[in-house]
Design a protein around this motif. Structure first.
Motif, PDB file in Angstrom:
ATOM      1  N   ALA A 274       0.847  -1.196   0.000  1.00 19.58           N
ATOM      2  CA  ALA A 274       0.000   0.000   0.000  1.00 19.58           C
ATOM      3  C   ALA A 274       0.880   1.243   0.000  1.00 19.58           C
ATOM      4  CB  ALA A 274      -0.924  -0.005   1.225  1.00 19.58           C
ATOM      5  N   VAL A 275       0.313   2.338  -0.504  1.00 19.10           N
ATOM      6  CA  VAL A 275       0.994   3.638  -0.517  1.00 19.10           C
ATOM      7  C   VAL A 275       0.040   4.672   0.067  1.00 19.10           C
ATOM      8  CG1 VAL A 275       2.008   5.431  -1.954  1.00 19.10           C
ATOM      9  CG2 VAL A 275       2.370   3.031  -2.549  1.00 19.10           C
ATOM     10  N   ASP A 276       0.546   5.512   0.957  1.00 17.62           N
ATOM     11  CA  ASP A 276      -0.239   6.635   1.468  1.00 17.62           C
ATOM     12  C   ASP A 276       0.639   7.869   1.540  1.00 17.62           C
ATOM     13  OD1 ASP A 276       1.370   6.275   3.673  1.00 17.62           O
ATOM     14  OD2 ASP A 276      -0.268   6.192   5.116  1.00 17.62           O
ATOM     15  N   GLU A 277       0.208   8.882   2.279  1.00 25.07           N
ATOM     16  CA  GLU A 277       0.960  10.134   2.377  1.00 25.07           C
ATOM     17  C   GLU A 277       2.329   9.942   3.035  1.00 25.07           C
ATOM     18  OE1 GLU A 277      -3.403  11.032   2.218  1.00 25.07           O
ATOM     19  OE2 GLU A 277      -2.102   9.591   3.254  1.00 25.07           O
ATOM     20  N   LEU A 278       2.500   8.856   3.796  1.00 26.47           N
ATOM     21  CA  LEU A 278       3.763   8.614   4.500  1.00 26.47           C
ATOM     22  C   LEU A 278       4.735   7.738   3.717  1.00 26.47           C
ATOM     23  CD1 LEU A 278       2.473   8.019   8.144  1.00 26.47           C
ATOM     24  CD2 LEU A 278       3.035  10.163   7.004  1.00 26.47           C
ATOM     25  N   GLY A 279       4.259   7.089   2.663  1.00 26.77           N
ATOM     26  CA  GLY A 279       5.177   6.284   1.863  1.00 26.77           C
ATOM     27  C   GLY A 279       4.664   4.875   1.606  1.00 26.77           C
ATOM     28  N   LEU A 280       5.585   3.924   1.587  1.00 22.90           N
ATOM     29  CA  LEU A 280       5.318   2.548   1.180  1.00 22.90           C
ATOM     30  C   LEU A 280       5.119   1.648   2.398  1.00 22.90           C
ATOM     31  CD1 LEU A 280       5.221   0.479  -1.202  1.00 22.90           C
ATOM     32  CD2 LEU A 280       7.694   0.208  -0.896  1.00 22.90           C
ATOM     33  N   LEU A 323      -4.286   2.278   3.730  1.00 18.11           N
ATOM     34  CA  LEU A 323      -3.801   3.221   4.735  1.00 18.11           C
ATOM     35  C   LEU A 323      -3.999   4.650   4.264  1.00 18.11           C
ATOM     36  CD1 LEU A 323      -1.426   0.664   4.949  1.00 18.11           C
ATOM     37  CD2 LEU A 323      -1.028   2.031   6.998  1.00 18.11           C
ATOM     38  N   ILE A 324      -4.352   5.522   5.200  1.00 14.74           N
ATOM     39  CA  ILE A 324      -4.424   6.962   4.977  1.00 14.74           C
ATOM     40  C   ILE A 324      -3.692   7.629   6.128  1.00 14.74           C
ATOM     41  CG2 ILE A 324      -5.929   8.977   4.778  1.00 14.74           C
ATOM     42  CD1 ILE A 324      -8.104   7.226   3.668  1.00 14.74           C
ATOM     43  N   CYS A 325      -2.616   8.322   5.822  1.00 16.56           N
ATOM     44  CA  CYS A 325      -1.823   9.031   6.841  1.00 16.56           C
ATOM     45  C   CYS A 325      -1.420   8.124   7.998  1.00 16.56           C
ATOM     46  CB  CYS A 325      -2.596  10.235   7.371  1.00 16.56           C
ATOM     47  SG  CYS A 325      -2.565  11.636   6.243  1.00 16.56           S
ATOM     48  N   GLY A 326      -0.986   6.906   7.684  1.00 18.55           N
ATOM     49  CA  GLY A 326      -0.510   6.000   8.723  1.00 18.55           C
ATOM     50  C   GLY A 326      -1.600   5.307   9.500  1.00 18.55           C
ATOM     51  N   THR A 327      -2.849   5.415   9.086  1.00 21.88           N
ATOM     52  CA  THR A 327      -3.956   4.721   9.737  1.00 21.88           C
ATOM     53  C   THR A 327      -4.448   3.605   8.823  1.00 21.88           C
ATOM     54  OG1 THR A 327      -4.640   6.715  10.921  1.00 21.88           O
ATOM     55  CG2 THR A 327      -6.250   4.939  10.747  1.00 21.88           C
ATOM     56  N   LEU A 328      -4.485   2.402   9.374  1.00 20.29           N
ATOM     57  CA  LEU A 328      -4.945   1.231   8.628  1.00 20.29           C
ATOM     58  C   LEU A 328      -6.455   1.104   8.741  1.00 20.29           C
ATOM     59  CD1 LEU A 328      -4.221  -1.523   7.159  1.00 20.29           C
ATOM     60  CD2 LEU A 328      -4.279  -2.544   9.450  1.00 20.29           C
ATOM     61  N   SER A 370     -11.422  -7.857  -4.658  1.00 17.96           N
ATOM     62  CA  SER A 370     -10.181  -8.632  -4.591  1.00 17.96           C
ATOM     63  C   SER A 370      -8.972  -7.738  -4.335  1.00 17.96           C
ATOM     64  CB  SER A 370      -9.971  -9.428  -5.890  1.00 17.96           C
ATOM     65  OG  SER A 370      -9.847  -8.567  -7.000  1.00 17.96           O
ATOM     66  N   SER A 371      -9.137  -6.411  -4.494  1.00 13.55           N
ATOM     67  CA  SER A 371      -8.064  -5.472  -4.156  1.00 13.55           C
ATOM     68  C   SER A 371      -8.656  -4.083  -3.971  1.00 13.55           C
ATOM     69  CB  SER A 371      -6.976  -5.439  -5.238  1.00 13.55           C
ATOM     70  OG  SER A 371      -7.500  -4.944  -6.458  1.00 13.55           O
ATOM     71  N   ILE A 372      -8.044  -3.327  -3.051  1.00 10.58           N
ATOM     72  CA  ILE A 372      -8.443  -1.938  -2.790  1.00 10.58           C
ATOM     73  C   ILE A 372      -7.173  -1.138  -2.588  1.00 10.58           C
ATOM     74  CG2 ILE A 372      -9.748  -0.383  -1.298  1.00 10.58           C
ATOM     75  CD1 ILE A 372     -11.418  -2.791  -0.415  1.00 10.58           C
ATOM     76  N   HIS A 373      -6.965  -0.067  -3.391  1.00  9.48           N
ATOM     77  CA  HIS A 373      -5.761   0.756  -3.291  1.00  9.48           C
ATOM     78  C   HIS A 373      -6.148   2.228  -3.129  1.00  9.48           C
ATOM     79  CE1 HIS A 373      -3.025  -2.510  -4.277  1.00  9.48           C
ATOM     80  NE2 HIS A 373      -3.825  -2.856  -5.269  1.00  9.48           N
ATOM     81  N   TYR A 374      -5.524   2.859  -2.145  1.00 11.22           N
ATOM     82  CA  TYR A 374      -5.760   4.284  -1.895  1.00 11.22           C
ATOM     83  C   TYR A 374      -4.745   5.119  -2.662  1.00 11.22           C
ATOM     84  CZ  TYR A 374      -5.726   8.712   0.709  1.00 11.22           C
ATOM     85  OH  TYR A 374      -5.747  10.038   1.067  1.00 11.22           O
ATOM     86  N   HIS A 375      -5.246   6.193  -3.285  1.00 14.73           N
ATOM     87  CA  HIS A 375      -4.378   7.128  -4.002  1.00 14.73           C
ATOM     88  C   HIS A 375      -4.306   8.421  -3.192  1.00 14.73           C
ATOM     89  CE1 HIS A 375      -2.734   9.708  -7.130  1.00 14.73           C
ATOM     90  NE2 HIS A 375      -2.511   8.624  -7.875  1.00 14.73           N
TER      91      HIS A 375
END
Length: 405
Positions: A274-280, A323-328, A370-375
């Motif tokens: 996953a990728v969010d504002e904090l990275g990988l 994840l969004i800003c380090g929150t799962l 089957s997959s969910i990705h946050y941009h």
């Protein structure tokens, strides 16, 4: 008179001889019949004896074959026992040598005290280093955005298999869209933009990227022009591949991962990136922690493991997470497909708590993901929904103020 007597005597003698001959013939016939019956009885007994002999011979042969089989098995067992005895003998000799070595190397009490003090210093230094890493994530990335609700749904396209993954590269200046169909493959499709992806006839046509190794599952991400994915036929190896030339740049192993599917409703995915504002990040389930989810922060350049967090979120009945800003945020559903809900979250900053947050529902669409990705730049979720490529627009809040992104 004498002339009459002689003929009479001759007649009597002839009659007597004839009677004797008749009696002799009758006795001979009786004897012959008797001998024939005895011979028949003897022949019958001989036949019975022959049959018994053949049966006994066959049984003896079968018994001999069975005994040969037993002897072969015994020889094999004897060899195995001999091999095990030899192995045990070698191990005993090795243990004896190691015991002798340890007896000669047992440190004194002062050495033990010095080693304990050194170990305690190392543990404190490691704890301090971990706290510094965690504080560094907080300080360098001032991110206070939290998910408020999943606001709307848009079905973009239907392409590929029932299971798959699609996403955009969230790095600055990139608009490329990537599609990876199926749970195992070695190629992916690259589109120059979302608009190009949605067109019936893509202009320019999608670029087919051949990967050096096949992927497994649906937990892949693109970041800064690189694809990060779980290498197939490995329990916990992640590869970093340059999407320009399809070569492996780096790889790493995730400790403790790969023994359990990360989400029970997606049994083919063991590592979810996953990728969010904090990275990988990488998400996996740990059977030693009750099957709960574990999140790990990775350095996007070197894939070094920066920090891990054990969460209270269950993998059972989960279908995905982001994840969004380090929150799962963990998404749950049913085995038969239903309305997806977010029922558990974990904040690495400890500012949001799962028991204080209400259950969040996805827009009404009774199916499964089957997959969910946050941009993080679009503030959208890119989901694979039974073969449909779907976008969910999310609403976030900051400092208790809800802002529609």
């Amino acid at each position: 008179m004498s002339g009459r007597v002689v003929p009479a005597l001759l007649l009597t003698l002839c009659l007597t001889v004839t009677s004797v001959q008749s009696q002799g013939s009758s006795q001979d016939a009786f004897i012959i019949q008797y001998l024939e019956r005895r011979l028949a009885q003897m022949e019958e007994r001989l036949n019975q004896c022959e049959q018994n002999t053949v049966s006994a011979t066959q049984k003896t042969y079968d018994l001999s074959s069975e005994m040969r089989g037993y002897m072969g098995t015994i020889n094999v067992l004897r060899s195995e026992v001999r091999s095990q005895v030899d192995s045990v003998t070698v191990r005993v000799e090795r243990v004896e040598r190691e015991l002798e070595y340890l007896e000669n190397k047992i440190p004194t009490q002062s050495d033990i005290e010095m080693e304990e003090a050194l170990l305690e210093q190392q543990i404190k230094a490691a704890e301090l280093d971990q706290l510094k890493k965690k504080a560094k994530i907080k300080v360098e990335n001032d991110c206070s955005t939290a998910l408020s609700q999943i606001k709307s749904l848009k079905i973009v396209k239907k392409a590929g298999d029932t299971y798959g993954s699609w996403f955009k590269d969230p790095s600055e200046g990139s608009a490329k869209v990537y599609l990876l169909s199926g749970i195992r493959n070695i190629t992916l499709l690259e589109y120059v933009s979302l608009q190009s992806f949605t067109e019936r006839i893509t202009t320019p046509p999608a670029k087919v990227v051949q990967l050096p190794f096949p992927w497994q599952g649906t937990g892949h991400v693109a970041y800064n022009g690189f694809l990060y994915y779980h290498k197939a036929d490995t329990p916990n190896q992640i590869l970093k591949v340059d999407l320009l030339n399809g070569t492996v740049v780096d790889g790493t192993l995730i400790p403790g991962a790969g023994r359990l599917p990360v989400y029970s409703l997606n049994p083919n995915t063991y590592l979810d990136l996953a990728v969010d504002e904090l990275g990988l990040w990488v998400i996996h389930a740990d059977p030693e922690y009750g099957g709960n989810l574990v999140i790990a922060k990775l350095d996007k350049g070197t894939l070094a493991l920066e920090y891990t967090w054990d969460t209270q979120c269950k993998s059972h009945d989960a279908e995905g997470a982001f994840l969004i800003c380090g929150t799962l945020y963990v998404v749950y559903n049913t085995h038969y497909g239903g309305r997806s809900t977010i029922q558990c979250l974990y904040d690495i900053h400890d500012s949001i708590h799962s028991d204080e947050s209400p259950v969040m529902f996805f827009p009404k669409r009774y199916t499964s993901h089957s997959s969910i990705h946050y941009h993080p730049r679009d503030k959208q979720l890119y989901a694979w929904d039974d073969g449909y490529q779907t976008i969910y627009k999310v609403e976030t809040r900051s400092n208790d103020q809800v802002t529609a992104e």
